[in-house]
Design an enzyme around this catalytic site. Structure first.
Site, PDB file in Angstrom:
ATOM      1  N   CYS A  99       0.835  -1.202   0.000  1.00 14.42           N
ATOM      2  CA  CYS A  99       0.000   0.000   0.000  1.00 14.42           C
ATOM      3  C   CYS A  99       0.869   1.252   0.000  1.00 14.42           C
ATOM      4  O   CYS A  99       2.003   1.231   0.489  1.00 14.42           O
ATOM      5  CB  CYS A  99      -0.947   0.018   1.217  1.00 14.42           C
ATOM      6  SG  CYS A  99      -0.135   0.335   2.793  1.00 14.42           S
ATOM      7  N   CYS A 102       1.918   2.512   3.380  1.00 14.33           N
ATOM      8  CA  CYS A 102       3.034   1.724   3.929  1.00 14.33           C
ATOM      9  C   CYS A 102       4.359   2.216   3.358  1.00 14.33           C
ATOM     10  O   CYS A 102       5.371   2.284   4.062  1.00 14.33           O
ATOM     11  CB  CYS A 102       2.867   0.253   3.578  1.00 14.33           C
ATOM     12  SG  CYS A 102       1.298  -0.467   4.093  1.00 14.33           S
ATOM     13  N   CYS A 172      18.148  19.893 -21.983  1.00 17.13           N
ATOM     14  CA  CYS A 172      18.189  20.671 -20.741  1.00 17.13           C
ATOM     15  C   CYS A 172      18.436  19.755 -19.557  1.00 17.13           C
ATOM     16  O   CYS A 172      18.092  18.573 -19.569  1.00 17.13           O
ATOM     17  CB  CYS A 172      16.911  21.478 -20.536  1.00 17.13           C
ATOM     18  SG  CYS A 172      15.470  20.496 -20.131  1.00 17.13           S
ATOM     19  N   CYS A 175      15.416  18.168 -18.084  1.00 14.91           N
ATOM     20  CA  CYS A 175      14.968  16.999 -18.847  1.00 14.91           C
ATOM     21  C   CYS A 175      15.741  15.758 -18.412  1.00 14.91           C
ATOM     22  O   CYS A 175      15.188  14.658 -18.320  1.00 14.91           O
ATOM     23  CB  CYS A 175      15.187  17.205 -20.345  1.00 14.91           C
ATOM     24  SG  CYS A 175      14.469  18.717 -20.994  1.00 14.91           S
ATOM     25  N   ASP A 556      55.924  24.687  -7.000  1.00 15.78           N
ATOM     26  CA  ASP A 556      57.100  23.917  -6.624  1.00 15.78           C
ATOM     27  C   ASP A 556      58.202  24.314  -7.597  1.00 15.78           C
ATOM     28  O   ASP A 556      57.933  24.562  -8.775  1.00 15.78           O
ATOM     29  CB  ASP A 556      56.806  22.419  -6.730  1.00 15.78           C
ATOM     30  CG  ASP A 556      58.021  21.587  -6.417  1.00 15.78           C
ATOM     31  OD1 ASP A 556      58.646  21.825  -5.378  1.00 15.78           O
ATOM     32  OD2 ASP A 556      58.357  20.704  -7.231  1.00 15.78           O
TER      33      ASP A 556
END
Length: 871
Positions: A99, A102, A172, A175, A556
Site C-alpha cells: 500500500c 506503507c 536541458c 529533462c 614547486d
C-alpha cells in the site's frame, strides 16, 4: 652519526567482509585483534629535498604503529592523504509492500536512521533508493530496519548488468533529471544515472531491460543507443534523423505561417485558418503532449505538460493563433536547444574520433589490419608517416616527430626515439615506427581523458547547486500562483474569466526555469571540453569555478619553474687529491636512489668514465641526505645543514666555498666520512625558458600573489627568484613545511592554487584550493589525483587555464543574472496585462537559446585567451 627512518602516511584501514569493502572505525583499529599486513606504498619523490630510500626507490618509509598497537585484524592500508568517504548510493527491491501509505511510512523510517542521507520509495515498482554513509550506518542495519517493519529485501542472486546509452535530443538539465526518474521506475532497473553534460545514461538492470529502456527513452521524446557503435552511427546520420524534433517543428511552422499569412491577407476564411492552426498545433504538439503525459504518469510535471495545457487552454478560449504560436515557438526553441547542446557536447566527443578504428599489427610474421579493440598488450603495431597512432605504447624501432597536440595541446611535434612512449590519437609526422602496445583500447590515455572529462562535466558546480535549489521552489510557487490567478479574480472579484485564465496560461509558460537550469551546465561542458582539446584536464565544474577565482599561486621549483633535470656543475676535493675519487664515492652511494639529484651525480660519473662500486648498508634521511659504507667505513652525502646539525661535523674550513656556490644559485651537497668533509658537489637546475613570461601573464590575469616553494638553500632560491623577476620564495622547506606554507597562504587569500608534478607534491596539491599537476599525460597518478592536469610538461598552458576559468565564471554569472531578470520582467508584464502568450513563450525559449549561445563562446578558438583576458 646516524641517519634515519622510514616515513609514510597511512590512510584509514579497510575491512574486507563478504565481498564488500567497509571502512574500519578508529575504535575498531584500536581494539580489534588481528595483524596488519601493509600494502607496498607507491611514492614519488620530493624534488626539492635530497630524499633516498633504503629500498632503492627514492622513498622514505616511517610507519607509525603506535595507533595500531592492540589491533590484530587483517587491514590493508593504502598510503596517501585522507579524504572524506563518499556516500554509498543503492537501489533495493522490496517484498511485502502492498500500500502507498506503507511505502511512505517505510521511507520515513529508513530516512530517520543516523547516517542515511536520502531514502525514496517508489510504490509502483516496489523499489527504494537509499544514500548513506557506511561509516555511520551499514547496509545490514538498513535491511534490519526494513525487516523490523514487516517487509523484506529481494536478492536476485546475481550481479546487475550495467549498460551505457548515448542520448540524442536531450537539451536541458531538467529533462535529464526527469528522464532519470522515468527510467528508474522500470521493473528490471535497479539504478540509473543520467549525465546531461555528456548526453550519456548509465543503467544497472537484470539483463532484460535494454529494449524497455530504449522504448521508454523514445516515449520521453529522445533517442537512446547503447554506447558501442553509436559514434559512427550518429556521425553518419543527418540532423533531421538525429534530432526527432526537426520534422514536426518544420511542418508546424509551415502550417502556422500559411494560416497566419492567409488570415492576414484575407485569402483564407476564419474557419479555414482555424483548421490550419489546429493542424499546426496537432503536428507540432503531438510529441510535446505525449512526452508531457508520460512524465505526468511518472509523477513529474515538466515543461512539455505545461506547454500542452497552455496550447489547449488557448484553443478553448478561441485563441487558436496564440495556441499554434505557442506550440511552434516552443518546439523551435527545443529543436535549436538540442542542436546547440549537441554542438557543445561534441566539443569533447570529437576526441573520440582522433584514434583510428583499425591498426596494422604484426603477428606471427604477418602484417594484418585489425580493429583496435582486438589489439593485445605486447602486440607490435606499424605506423607509417602521416598516420595516427592507434594505441598507447613504447617505440620498439624507428624515430620520428610526433604531433601530440590532441593529447597535450603542444603546438610543436615532439621528437620520439626507441624506448619513448607514444599515445593513441597522436600523429606520426615523418618516419615509420614500430610500437609495442602497453595499454588496451579502453584504458589508453585518450580513453581515460574522455572518460574523466565526461565525469567532470557531470559534476555540479557550486553555482549549479544554487540554481537547482532555486528551481526546486520556483516552479511549484509559480504554478500555484497561476492557479490562483485563474480562479480567485473570477470567483471572488467577479472579473472576466477569459482574461485571467489567459494570464494564468502565461504564468504556466514562464514557470519552468529552463534558461536558469541550463545556464551553468552549458558553460561547464563548453569550458571543460575546450580545455581538454587544448591539453588541460579540469576535473569538474567546482574546480573550474575555483580556478577562476584564485588570487594566489604557489609553484614547486624543481620540475615546474625549472626544467627538473639537474646537472652537476662542479666536483671539489678537500683532500687535495683528484676530484674523481669524490665523484666515485658519491655515485656509489647515490646509485641506490632514484632522486633527481642522485641521478645527476650517477650520470656525471658515467659520462666521465669514472668507475664506482655500490656502497653497502644504504640508509636515507628525508630531505637531508643518505649514507652507505665502503670497506667498513661509513660515508655520508647531503645538505651542509645536515652535516652540521645532525652529524656534528664542523664546516668552518669549507664554509667560504659553500657560501660562494650558494650565492651563485648552486645546490651544494657535501661528502664526508667520520668527522671529516671530503668533498663538495654542486648541482644546478635551469629555469624554464618561458617561466618568466608565464608569471607575467598570470599577474596580468589578476593573480596578485605568486610564491615559489623549494627545499633548496636560500642562495639557490634567490638566484632562481631573480631570474623570474623577483617573485616571493620560501626556501629550505621539508615536505611537511610545504603543506604549512599552503595553509598559511590560504588564510590570507580568497583562493590558492598549487602547481607541481602531481606525485611528489601530492600533500601540498591536496591542501590547496586547486591542485594543478604538470606533465600528466604519462602519469596515471597525476591524472587521478590532480584537480587540474596540464597534459604537457609545458607551463604556458597555465595562464590559458586560468583565463578560461575566469571567463567561464563570468559567463555563468551573466547567464544566471540574465535568466532571473527575464523571469522577473515577464512576471511583471503578465500581472500588468502587457504580455501575450506567444511573447511569454518567445521569452522563455529565447532566453534559453541566448544562455546556451553565451556559454558556447567558451568553445571558441583559444588564441585570444592566450593573449588577453578581455571579453
Amino acid at each position: 652519526m646516524r641517519a634515519t627512518t622510514d616515513g609514510s602516511g597511512q590512510r584509514q584501514g579497510e575491512l574486507e567482509h563478504e565481498g564488500s569493502t567497509k571502512p574500519v572505525s578508529a575504535s575498531d583499529k584500536a581494539c580489534c585483534s588481528h595483524s596488519h599486513p601493509h600494502e607496498a606504498p607507491e611514492h614519488g619523490h620530493d624534488h626539492d629535498h635530497h630524499a633516498h630510500s633504503q629500498h632503492g626507490g627514492g622513498h622514505d618509509h616511517d610507519s607509525d604503529h603506535a595507533s595500531h598497537s592492540c589491533c590484530d585484524h587483517s587491514h590493508d592500508h593504502g598510503h596517501g592523504h585522507d579524504h572524506p568517504a563518499a556516500p554509498t548510493s543503492q537501489t533495493v527491491m522490496l517484498t511485502g509492500l502492498h500500500c502507498g501509505d506503507c511505502a511512505s511510512k517505510l521511507e520515513k523510517a529508513v530516512a530517520g536512521l543516523e547516517g542515511v542521507t536520502h531514502a525514496e520509495v517508489t510504490f509502483a515498482t516496489s523499489k527504494m533508493n537509499i544514500r548513506y554513509d557506511e561509516t555511520k550506518c551499514g547496509y545490514d542495519r538498513i535491511v534490519g530496519q526494513i525487516r523490523n517493519l514487516g517487509y523484506d529485501v529481494s536478492d536476485s542472486g546475481s550481479a546487475p548488468i550495467q549498460s551505457v546509452f548515448r542520448i540524442e535530443g536531450m537539451d536541458c538539465a531538467d529533462c535529464a533529471q526527469k528522464l532519470e526518474k522515468k527510467i528508474g521506475v522500470l521493473p528490471a532497473v535497479t539504478r540509473v544515472s543520467v549525465n546531461f553534460g555528456a548526453a550519456k545514461m548509465t543503467v544497472e538492470h537484470d539483463g532484460s531491460a535494454v529494449v524497455g529502456i530504449v522504448n521508454a527513452v523514445k516515449m520521453a521524446g529522445y533517442t537512446a543507443a547503447e554506447e558501442q557503435g553509436i559514434r559512427s552511427q550518429a556521425a553518419e546520420q543527418p540532423l533531421w534523423k538525429r534530432n526527432k524534433k526537426v520534422v514536426p517543428t518544420a511542418l508546424a511552422g509551415l502550417l502556422f505561417a500559411a494560416a497566419w499569412a492567409g488570415e492576414g491577407t484575407g485569402i483564407l476564411t476564419e474557419r479555414l485558418a482555424v483548421v490550419l492552426y489546429a493542424v499546426s498545433i496537432a503536428v507540432g504538439g503531438y510529441r510535446i503532449a505525449k512526452s508531457g503525459l508520460y512524465g505526468l504518469k511518472a509523477r513529474t510535471v515538466g515543461m512539455d505538460f505545461l506547454m500542452t495545457i497552455a496550447a489547449v487552454g488557448a484553443a478553448l478560449i478561441g485563441e487558436w493563433s496564440e495556441g499554434a504560436a505557442v506550440v511552434f515557438l516552443f518546439s523551435l526553441g527545443e529543436t535549436l536547444e538540442a542542436y546547440t547542446m549537441d554542438r557543445t557536447r561534441r566539443s569533447i566527443r570529437g576526441l573520440m574520433d582522433l584514434a583510428p578504428k583499425t591498426a596494422l599489427v604484426r603477428r606471427d610474421g604477418e602484417e594484418l589490419h585489425v580493429p583496435v579493440e582486438q589489439l593485445r598488450i605486447g602486440d607490435t603495431i606499424l605506423v607509417k608517416p602521416g598516420e595516427k597512432i592507434a594505441m598507447d605504447g613504447v617505440i620498439e624501432a624507428g624515430q620520428s616527430a610526433v604531433n601530440q597536440a590532441p593529447i597535450t595541446g603542444e603546438s610543436i611535434p615532439v621528437e620520439k626515439h626507441q624506448g619513448d612512449e607514444v599515445y593513441a590519437g597522436t600523429i606520426n609526422e615523418q618516419g615509420s615506427l614500430e610500437v609495442r602496445v602497453t595499454k588496451l583500447a579502453g584504458d589508453n590515455t585518450l580513453s581515460r581523458i574522455i572518460h574523466m572529462v565526461e565525469e567532470a562535466q557531470a559534476q555540479k558546480a557550486p553555482s549549479q547547486r544554487f540554481v537547482d535549489l532555486f528551481a526546486k521552489y520556483y516552479t511549484p510557487a509559480v504554478i500555484a500562483i497561476a492557479v490562483g490567478i485563474a480562479l480567485i479574480p473570477p470567483l471572488a472579484l467577479g472579473q472576466p474569466f477569459e482574461v485571467w485564465f489567459y494570464r494564468a496560461l502565461m504564468m504556466l509558460v514562464v514557470s519552468c526555469p529552463c534558461a536558469l537550469v541550463i545556464s551553468t551546465p552549458v558553460s561547464i561542458v563548453a569550458a571543460i571540453g575546450n580545455a581538454a582539446r587544448n591539453g588541460v584536464l579540469i576535473k569538474g565544474g567546482a574546480h573550474l569555478e575555483r580556478l577562476g577565482a584564485i588570487t594566489a599561486i604557489a609553484f614547486d621549483k624543481t620540475g615546474t619553474l625549472t626544467a627538473g633535470v639537474p646537472q652537476v656543475t662542479r666536483v671539489v676535493s678537500f683532500r687535495g687529491d683528484d676530484a674523481s675519487g669524490v665523484l666515485a664515492l658519491a655515485a656509489g652511494i647515490e646509485i641506490h636512489s632514484e632522486h633527481p639529484l642522485a641521478q645527476a651525480i650517477v650520470r656525471k660519473a658515467e659520462s666521465e668514465g669514472v668507475p664506482f662500486r655500490r656502497g653497502a648498508d644504504f640508509v636515507s634521511t628525508t630531505g637531508n641526505g643518505a649514507q652507505a659504507s665502503f670497506d667498513g667505513q661509513m660515508y655520508y652525502i647531503g645538505k651542509p645543514k645536515w652535516f652540521q646539525t645532525s652529524l656534528g661535523v664542523s664546516l668552518e674550513s669549507v664554509q667560504s666555498a659553500i657560501g660562494a656556490s650558494e650565492q651563485e644559485g648552486q645546490t651544494v651537497m657535501l661528502l664526508g666520512g667520520g668527522d671529516t668533509v671530503i668533498g663538495m658537489i654542486t648541482v644546478a637546475d635551469q629555469v624554464r625558458d618561458n617561466a618568466k613570461s608565464v608569471i607575467g601573464q598570470l599577474r596580468s590575469s589578476g593573480v596578485r600573489n605568486i610564491v615559489m616553494l623549494t627545499g633548496d638553500n636560500q642562495g639557490t632560491a634567490k638566484a632562481v627568484s631573480d631570474k623570474l623577476g623577483g617573485i616571493t620564495y620560501k626556501a629550505e622547506l621539508l615536505p611537511g613545511d610545504k603543506v604549512s606554507a599552503m595553509q598559511e597562504m590560504m588564510r590570507t587569500e580568497r583562493g590558492t592554487a598549487m602547481v607541481g608534478d602531481g606525485v611528489n607534491d601530492a600533500p601540498a596539491l591536496a591542501t590547496a584550493t586547486v591542485g594543478i599537476a604538470m606533465g600528466a599525460a604519462g602519469t596515471d597518478t597525476a591524472l587521478e589525483t590532480a584537480d587540474v592536469a596540464l597534459m604537457a610538461d609545458d607551463l604556458s598552458k597555465l595562464p590559458y587555464a586560468v583565463r578560461l576559468s575566469r571567463k567561464a565564471l563570468r559567463i555563468i554569472k551573466q547567464n544566471i543574472a540574465f535568466s532571473l531578470i527575464v523571469k522577473a520582467v515577464f512576471l511583471l508584464l503578465i500581472f500588468t496585462g502587457s504580455s501575450t502568450l506567444w511573447m511569454a513563450v518567445l521569452a522563455d525559449t529565447g532566453s534559453s537559446l541566448i544562455v546556451i549561445a553565451n556559454g558556447m563562446r567558451l568553445l571558441r578558438r583559444t588564441r585570444a585567451l592566450a593573449d588577453t583576458d578581455e571579453e
